[in-house]
Design a protein around this motif. Structure first.
Motif, PDB file in Angstrom:
ATOM      1  N   TRP A 135       0.764  -1.211  -0.390  1.00  0.00           N
ATOM      2  CA  TRP A 135       0.058   0.248  -0.212  1.00  0.00           C
ATOM      3  C   TRP A 135       0.888   1.364   0.014  1.00  0.00           C
ATOM      4  O   TRP A 135       0.425   2.091   0.027  1.00  0.00           O
ATOM      5  CB  TRP A 135      -1.226  -0.070   1.301  1.00  0.00           C
ATOM      6  N   PHE A 136       1.514   1.536   0.103  1.00  0.00           N
ATOM      7  CA  PHE A 136       2.593   2.795  -0.092  1.00  0.00           C
ATOM      8  C   PHE A 136       2.774   3.172  -1.268  1.00  0.00           C
ATOM      9  O   PHE A 136       2.419   4.500  -1.160  1.00  0.00           O
ATOM     10  CB  PHE A 136       4.477   2.290   0.389  1.00  0.00           C
ATOM     11  N   TYR A 137       2.372   2.982  -2.000  1.00  0.00           N
ATOM     12  CA  TYR A 137       2.682   3.298  -2.900  1.00  0.00           C
ATOM     13  C   TYR A 137       0.695   4.207  -3.552  1.00  0.00           C
ATOM     14  O   TYR A 137       1.100   4.885  -3.789  1.00  0.00           O
ATOM     15  CB  TYR A 137       3.143   2.777  -4.333  1.00  0.00           C
ATOM     16  N   ALA A 138      -0.095   3.248  -3.307  1.00  0.00           N
ATOM     17  CA  ALA A 138      -0.842   3.463  -3.349  1.00  0.00           C
ATOM     18  C   ALA A 138      -1.509   4.939  -2.317  1.00  0.00           C
ATOM     19  O   ALA A 138      -1.487   5.833  -2.332  1.00  0.00           O
ATOM     20  CB  ALA A 138      -1.789   2.761  -2.848  1.00  0.00           C
ATOM     21  N   LEU A 139      -0.434   4.810  -0.437  1.00  0.00           N
ATOM     22  CA  LEU A 139      -0.799   5.848   0.211  1.00  0.00           C
ATOM     23  C   LEU A 139      -0.383   6.992  -0.616  1.00  0.00           C
ATOM     24  O   LEU A 139      -0.530   8.151  -0.334  1.00  0.00           O
ATOM     25  CB  LEU A 139      -0.145   5.331   1.462  1.00  0.00           C
TER      26      LEU A 139
END
Length: 305
Positions: A135-139
């Motif tokens: 979820w890092f890139y989405a966040l």
């Protein structure tokens, strides 16, 4: 600025530069252990001049000069102490863009550490975030979108600053990843000591970007940044010369550095949006966060000698 404010700012800058460069000190020590004494001395003596003046001095000066087109190079160096209202107005008008870019960079740096990097878990929730690494890139993308949307309502340049900050993060992150891979190759290769010195200087420049951008959360004064970050660079060299293994035993210092990065990044973003934050907040938060994780490390060492 009064003398107390200057001392507090310089001390905070020195501490932040030191803890944010722990990884750099470890890499330096490991590579230096494979070099001959003559070249080790050269790096530790002359390399510090490059580290302090060429990187931690020129880079913040260049950033202030570039983002403040209404002033010259000397005015960019002395802007904070200038009595010229034209210079002060130019710096004040360009400061939000600089703070926005630096703030986004630091927040993304923290998020990458929290979601994707191996770490010693110092607080509840860190292990959970590590399991949600996808979820890092989405966040990061959602955060950038929200910030840019609100920044565009104020000034397009402010929104552009946020985009530049995210771009700078991904560029420097790529260099850091490559550096970590190259380190292992360098330790087991037969490259010359001169080649290793050049490698260490490039790595030092890459790792110093975090400290330089974070410094703007403390002050926009280039001379104070040079003094504070320069002292921090000396401390990092001292850690390299002494026993870096003893620093590794303080297993949660990296956590302290990254939570400081988060708070400083948040301060810069809020400041860019016009929220007034007293100048003493950044150094006080840095001291408090680092002290907490330092004591937590000491406690762990006593339990697990």
């Amino acid at each position: 600025m009064d003398i107390f404010s200057i001392v507090l700012t310089v001390t905070g800058l020195c501490l932040f530069e030191t803890i944010s460069s722990i990884d750099n000190a470890i890499i330096n020590a490991e590579v230096l252990s494979t070099m001959r004494p003559k070249y080790r001395r050269w790096f530790l003596v002359w390399g510090i001049i490059i580290a302090v003046f060429a990187v931690r001095g020129l880079l913040p000066w260049l950033i202030v000069w570039v983002v403040t087109p209404g002033i010259g190079p000397w005015e960019a160096m002395t802007a904070t102490f200038s009595s010229d209202p034209r210079v002060m107005q130019a710096v004040d008008s360009s400061a939000p863009v600089l703070l926005m870019g630096g703030g986004i960079f630091l927040v993304m740096l923290f998020l990458h550490w929290a979601f994707l990097e191996e770490k010693n878990f110092g607080l509840p929730g860190e292990r959970f975030l590590m399991r949600q690494g996808v979820w890092f890139y989405a966040l990061a993308s959602v955060l950038l979108t929200v910030v840019v949307w609100h920044a565009m309502k104020i000034d397009d340049a402010l929104a552009f600053g946020a985009v530049v900050g995210s771009t700078a993060f991904f560029i420097t992150h790529g260099f850091k990843q490559n550096a970590e891979q190259s380190e292992q190759e360098l330790l087991h290769s037969h490259k010359s000591d001169i080649a290793k010195i050049l490698y260490l200087e490039i790595i030092d420049a890459t790792f110093s970007i975090d400290g330089v951008l974070g410094a703007f959360a403390f002050t926009l004064s280039v001379p104070l940044i040079l003094v504070g970050n320069g002292l921090g660079a000396f401390v990092v060299r001292e850690l390299t010369v002494r026993n870096v293994e003893s620093i590794k035993r303080y297993r949660f210092l990296k956590n302290g550095a990254m939570y400081s990065v988060l708070f400083l990044g948040g301060i810069m973003i809020f400041d860019a949006f016009g929220v007034h934050i007293p100048h003493w907040v950044s150094p006080v938060i840095t001291f408090s966060v680092v002290a907490y994780f330092f004591l937590k490390s000491r406690k762990f060492m006593k339990i697990n000698p």
